[in-house]
Design a protein around this motif. Structure first.
Motif, PDB file in Angstrom:
ATOM      1  N   UNK A  44      18.659  58.789   9.737  1.00 47.53           N
ATOM      2  CA  UNK A  44      17.360  57.514   9.996  1.00 47.53           C
ATOM      3  C   UNK A  44      18.087  56.474  10.196  1.00 47.53           C
ATOM      4  N   UNK A  45      19.269  56.111   9.397  1.00 47.63           N
ATOM      5  CA  UNK A  45      19.854  54.873   9.779  1.00 47.63           C
ATOM      6  C   UNK A  45      20.506  54.902  11.100  1.00 47.63           C
ATOM      7  N   UNK A  46      21.140  55.835  11.452  1.00 47.54           N
ATOM      8  CA  UNK A  46      21.925  55.824  12.785  1.00 47.54           C
ATOM      9  C   UNK A  46      20.836  55.713  13.967  1.00 47.54           C
ATOM     10  N   UNK A  47      19.771  56.488  13.973  1.00 49.51           N
ATOM     11  CA  UNK A  47      18.917  56.534  14.956  1.00 49.51           C
ATOM     12  C   UNK A  47      18.051  55.236  15.174  1.00 49.51           C
ATOM     13  N   UNK A  48      17.770  54.804  14.057  1.00 55.57           N
ATOM     14  CA  UNK A  48      17.259  53.603  14.052  1.00 55.57           C
ATOM     15  C   UNK A  48      17.885  52.287  14.548  1.00 55.57           C
ATOM     16  N   UNK A  49      19.068  52.304  14.019  1.00 56.33           N
ATOM     17  CA  UNK A  49      20.334  51.251  14.472  1.00 56.33           C
ATOM     18  C   UNK A  49      20.551  51.253  15.908  1.00 56.33           C
ATOM     19  N   UNK A  50      20.866  52.554  16.502  1.00 54.36           N
ATOM     20  CA  UNK A  50      21.213  53.030  17.652  1.00 54.36           C
ATOM     21  C   UNK A  50      20.136  52.455  18.580  1.00 54.36           C
ATOM     22  N   UNK A  51      18.875  52.742  18.421  1.00 57.42           N
ATOM     23  CA  UNK A  51      17.803  52.479  19.228  1.00 57.42           C
ATOM     24  C   UNK A  51      17.378  50.950  19.245  1.00 57.42           C
ATOM     25  N   UNK A  52      17.623  50.204  18.546  1.00 59.16           N
ATOM     26  CA  UNK A  52      17.594  48.887  18.560  1.00 59.16           C
ATOM     27  C   UNK A  52      18.045  48.223  19.881  1.00 59.16           C
ATOM     28  N   UNK A  53      16.921  47.874  20.728  1.00 62.54           N
ATOM     29  CA  UNK A  53      17.312  47.206  21.938  1.00 62.54           C
ATOM     30  C   UNK A  53      17.992  48.193  22.980  1.00 62.54           C
ATOM     31  N   UNK A  54      18.162  49.550  22.531  1.00 64.23           N
ATOM     32  CA  UNK A  54      18.843  50.567  23.367  1.00 64.23           C
ATOM     33  C   UNK A  54      17.961  51.711  23.497  1.00 64.23           C
ATOM     34  N   UNK A  55      17.587  52.187  24.454  1.00 67.23           N
ATOM     35  CA  UNK A  55      16.725  53.195  24.720  1.00 67.23           C
ATOM     36  C   UNK A  55      17.448  54.541  24.720  1.00 67.23           C
TER      37      UNK A  55
END
Length: 299
Positions: A241-252
Motif C-alpha cells: 500500500x505504501x509503495x503504490x500510494x507513493x509511486x502514484x503521487x503525481x505519476x499515473x
C-alpha cells in the motif's frame, strides 16, 4: 485463478492454469464459450479483467468440461514477455538486505528513509526454464535477487492506501538479475539491471483473490539447491500500500505496469567472499502461493 503465457504448437497464447491438474485452459476457449472476443496477449487481458470478468470465467469453467493442454506439453514464457513500460524496481526494501550491503563497494551505510526507485528494461522478459546469459565480455559479477512483483490492473494516479488493492491485477515472481560491476561503474542501477535475459519472470500470475491482503508470503531463493535467501514479504520496509500510494503521487500508473518490491538478504554480493553466479548454476526463486521460477546460468 492463475494465468500463464505459453508456447504450444509453435503459437504463443495465454491461458488459465489449473495448478493441481497441471493443465492449462486457453483463454480463447473460455471467451468463445462466453461468446466474447478474446484477448491475444496478457497485456490485452489485464486491461479488460476485473472481478466480474474473473467470476464469469470461473462460472463458465464450472459449466464446461474444457479439455485443456497438459502443462508438460507447453513451453512457459514470462507471463508478460513484453511489459508496456520499464519495470519499476525498489532497492534495499528489506532491512536485512540493506544491512548486508553496508560498507560494500557501491553501497551506502544507511537504511532507506524513503523508497529507492529505479527501473530496468525487459524486452523480452524470459520465462521458467530459460537460460540467463552471462555476458562474460562485460561482467563476471552477475547476481540473483528474488522479488515479489505486483502487476497493476487499471490506470490510476494519487491512489489512496486503502484503495491500493483495487488497482492490483495480481502477483508474480521476478528474478532481478544484476551485474554488480556495471552498477558500480555507472554509479546508478539502470544499466547493470537491464542486460539481455536478465529479467526472468513467472512461472504464473496469481490473480489477487488468490492472495490475502496485506500480502505476507514466504520468499526464498536457492542456487544449486543451496538456500541463499529466505524471508517473508511482511518484512518489507515499505509495504505494497505504501509503495503504490507513493509511486502514484503525481505519476499515473497504468494497467500492465510491473512493480518489483525488493529482495531480502542472501544475494551473492552479501557473502564474504562474494557468491556470484557461475556457469551452469541453477537458480530457483520461490514465493508462497505463486510457485517456483527456475533458470540456469549460461555455461
Amino acid at each position: 485463478m492463475y494465468f500463464a503465457t505459453y508456447k504450444y504448437d509453435r503459437a504463443e497464447e495465454i491461458g488459465v492454469v489449473l495448478k493441481e491438474d497441471k493443465r492449462i485452459i486457453p483463454i480463447k476457449d473460455i471467451f468463445k464459450a462466453m461468446d466474447k472476443d478474446y484477448p491475444e496477449t496478457m497485456n490485452d487481458f489485464i486491461e479488460i479483467a476485473d472481478d466480474t470478468l474473473i467470476k464469469d470465467m470461473e462460472e463458465i469453467m464450472g459449466f464446461n468440461n474444457f479439455k485443456g493442454i497438459e502443462e508438460k506439453d507447453v513451453k512457459l514464457c514470462a507471463p508478460i514477455p513484453y511489459p508496456k513500460r520499464n519495470i519499476i524496481c525498489l532497492g534495499k526494501n528489506y532491512i536485512d538486505h540493506a544491512k548486508e550491503t553496508q560498507g560494500l563497494p557501491g553501497g551506502t551505510d544507511d537504511i532507506p528513509k524513503f523508497p529507492i526507485y529505479f527501473s530496468k528494461i525487459a524486452s523480452p522478459a524470459i520465462g521458467d526454464g530459460d537460460i540467463i546469459l552471462n555476458h562474460l565480455e562485460i561482467t563476471d559479477m552477475v547476481d540473483y535477487e528474488v522479488e515479489l512483483a505486483v502487476i497493476i490492473g487499471k490506470d490510476g494516479i494519487n491512489i489512496k492506501k486503502e484503495e491500493v488493492e483495487d488497482y492490483i491485477f495480481g502477483y508474480t515472481i521476478v528474478n532481478d538479475i544484476s551485474a554488480r560491476n556495471i552498477q558500480r561503474k555507472h554509479g546508478q542501477w539502470f544499466k547493470g539491471k537491464s542486460l539481455e535475459t536478465h529479467c526472468p519472470m513467472g512461472p504464473y500470475i496469481a490473480y489477487k483473490n488468490e492472495i490475502p491482503f496485506p500480502v505476507e508470503l514466504d520468499i526464498a531463493c536457492k542456487v544449486n539447491d543451496e538456500l541463499r535467501q529466505n524471508s517473508n514479504t511482511k518484512n518489507l520496509i515499505f509495504d505494497i500500500p505504501y509503495i503504490i500510494n507513493d509511486l502514484s503521487k503525481g505519476m499515473r500508473l497504468k494497467a500492465g505496469d510491473i512493480v518489483i518490491t525488493g529482495t531480502p538478504a542472501g544475494v551473492g554480493l552479501g557473502f564474504k567472499p562474494f557468491k556470484f553466479l557461475k556457469p551452469g548454476d541453477k537458480v530457483e526463486c520461490y514465493i508462497e502461493k505463486i510457485g517456483t521460477l527456475t533458470n540456469k546460468f549460461e555455461e
